[in-house]
Design an enzyme around this catalytic site. Structure first.
Site, short mmCIF file in Angstrom:
data_model
loop_
_atom_site.label_atom_id
_atom_site.label_comp_id
_atom_site.label_asym_id
_atom_site.label_seq_id
_atom_site.Cartn_x
_atom_site.Cartn_y
_atom_site.Cartn_z
N GLY A 1 16.26 5.96 5.07
CA GLY A 1 17.22 5.96 6.16
C GLY A 1 16.43 5.91 7.45
N SER B 1 10.85 5.02 1.29
CA SER B 1 11.01 4.57 2.68
C SER B 1 10.77 5.76 3.64
CB SER B 1 12.38 3.92 2.85
OG SER B 1 12.44 3.16 4.02
N ALA B 2 11.76 6.22 4.39
CA ALA B 2 11.56 7.35 5.29
C ALA B 2 10.98 8.57 4.55
CB ALA B 2 12.88 7.73 5.97
N HIS C 1 7.85 -0.92 3.51
CA HIS C 1 8.51 -2.24 3.68
C HIS C 1 7.52 -3.22 4.32
CE1 HIS C 1 12.64 -0.62 3.03
NE2 HIS C 1 12.26 0.40 3.77
N GLU D 1 7.17 -4.08 -0.40
CA GLU D 1 8.38 -3.70 -1.14
C GLU D 1 8.12 -3.85 -2.63
OE1 GLU D 1 11.72 -5.73 0.81
OE2 GLU D 1 11.87 -3.93 2.06
#
Lengths: 237, 237
Positions: free
Chosen positions: A90, A122-123, A159, A194
């Site tokens: 997020g 991710s985050a 990413h 990714e």
């Protein structure tokens, strides 16, 4: 023994949510059912309940349980008592804002240091880095601090891609990361593509995923592609 | 009378540096030679001297002079005494870090409020917004504060585009901006496309450039494209 599973991303277009990462999470958590505490704080356009449900639906297909930290009165205590922890993707600024405000950084670090399995994507992978500095996210809120868990001895850019939009005047990813390096020449930096993840088991590091290399950024621009398998950050100098 | 010239970008691929913006700067500064104080703090991969020289080379072709703030012992005093001010693009976090550390925010605001012409592009246009929240830049350093000059009654997203990289799992620009809006529903937000600028003269606002509309983001997602010419932010509610 420290146990980290750090995914670059949860989703890719044209595949179901968390599809690529599921087998790795399954391996990481093992056969016995684990009750995983989930931190949905990075979610902005999705409610904590919805986010937790979405992740729960994935984890249940591999035999594990998810419970959202927002369901506990005392989030610090929830961390002290959990069997495993997952922090979802997020907005990294929103996530750091809440981790710092709720004083969760030290609690999480204590648990990781005593062997609790930690998963992030991710985050949630940015979170274990020394600093927030190399997130791709928009700074939609101001966290008290850019300091992360510091469980990795290097920064991740998740990413990671250097593709850019044709005809657009904005910086490429590599230009942004080169600027980070200029201001922080002593922090090693990895571009994690990714469908790639880094697994940490004690002092051992592994790159896993769908066959992509990861990119070690060098101050002299002599960047190095690192193949899947075991690697040692101490070799990087 | 407040005088602002806020460019989305300085460069586009395939055209010389500052080419599209030059005629607008020329109009804005007028016929008489102006000595413009230049703040190169957003520059990271370029030295302040080089950056100032590059901008100076452009401004000299339209009859104006550029002097870098880093050449002054006391930057605050340089701002108090300048005839016009320009803040260049680069990394917005690096820029804000230095503006706050050197206590220049109030000094710049005082000069703008008393009619000194202000020009900014990219990070330099972010600077006049209420907050840093809608920059596209990487947070490579932590500024003391995300608070901007607040000279605009709305946020800008510069280099605005919703184009994305095919097959990539990261958020689109509109997804990022929607998250900003969710957390700050009372701050108006404008997507300013490349080769567009906003000019402010007192209480009058103009969109100028090469014919692009700008995008007003609405909380109800009923976004509105605004044509070039005069506009009134008070109409936005």
């Amino acid at each position: 023994m420290k146990k980290l599973l750090l995914l670059s991303n949860s989703s890719i277009p044209s595949e179901p949510y968390f599809n690529w990462g599921k087998p790795f999470v399954k391996d990481f958590l093992g056969e016995k059912k684990v009750k995983v505490l989930f931190i949905p704080y990075a979610g902005v356009s999705i409610s904590f309940d919805e986010y937790t449900k979405t992740v729960s639906d994935v984890f249940s297909t591999i035999g594990h349980e998810i419970v959202g930290i927002h369901e506990f009165k005392n989030p610090q205590q929830a961390i002290e008592n959990c069997d495993a922890l997952a922090i979802g993707g997020g907005n990294t600024f929103r996530l750091f804002q809440q981790l710092h405000e709720l004083n969760l950084i030290d609690s999480i670090n204590q648990r990781i240091n005593s062997g609790m399995p930690y998963m992030g994507w991710s985050a949630g992978s940015n979170t274990v880095c020394p600093f927030l500095f190399t997130t791709n996210d928009m700074p939609i809120v101001q966290p008290k601090s850019f300091i992360g868990l510091g469980q990795l001895p290097f920064q991740l850019n998740v990413h990671y891609t250097n593709a850019s939009i044709a005809g657009h005047g904005g910086e490429t990813r590599d230009m942004r990361l080169a600027e980070f390096q200029l201001l922080h020449p002593n922090i090693n930096l990895i571009g994690l593509r990714e469908c790639s993840l880094i697994e940490v088991r004690g002092d051992k590091y592994f790159l896993k995923g769908r066959g992509n290399t990861m990119k070690l950024f060098r101050n002299d621009k002599n960047h190095k592609e690192i193949e899947e398998g075991e690697f040692n950050p101490e070799d990087w100098g």
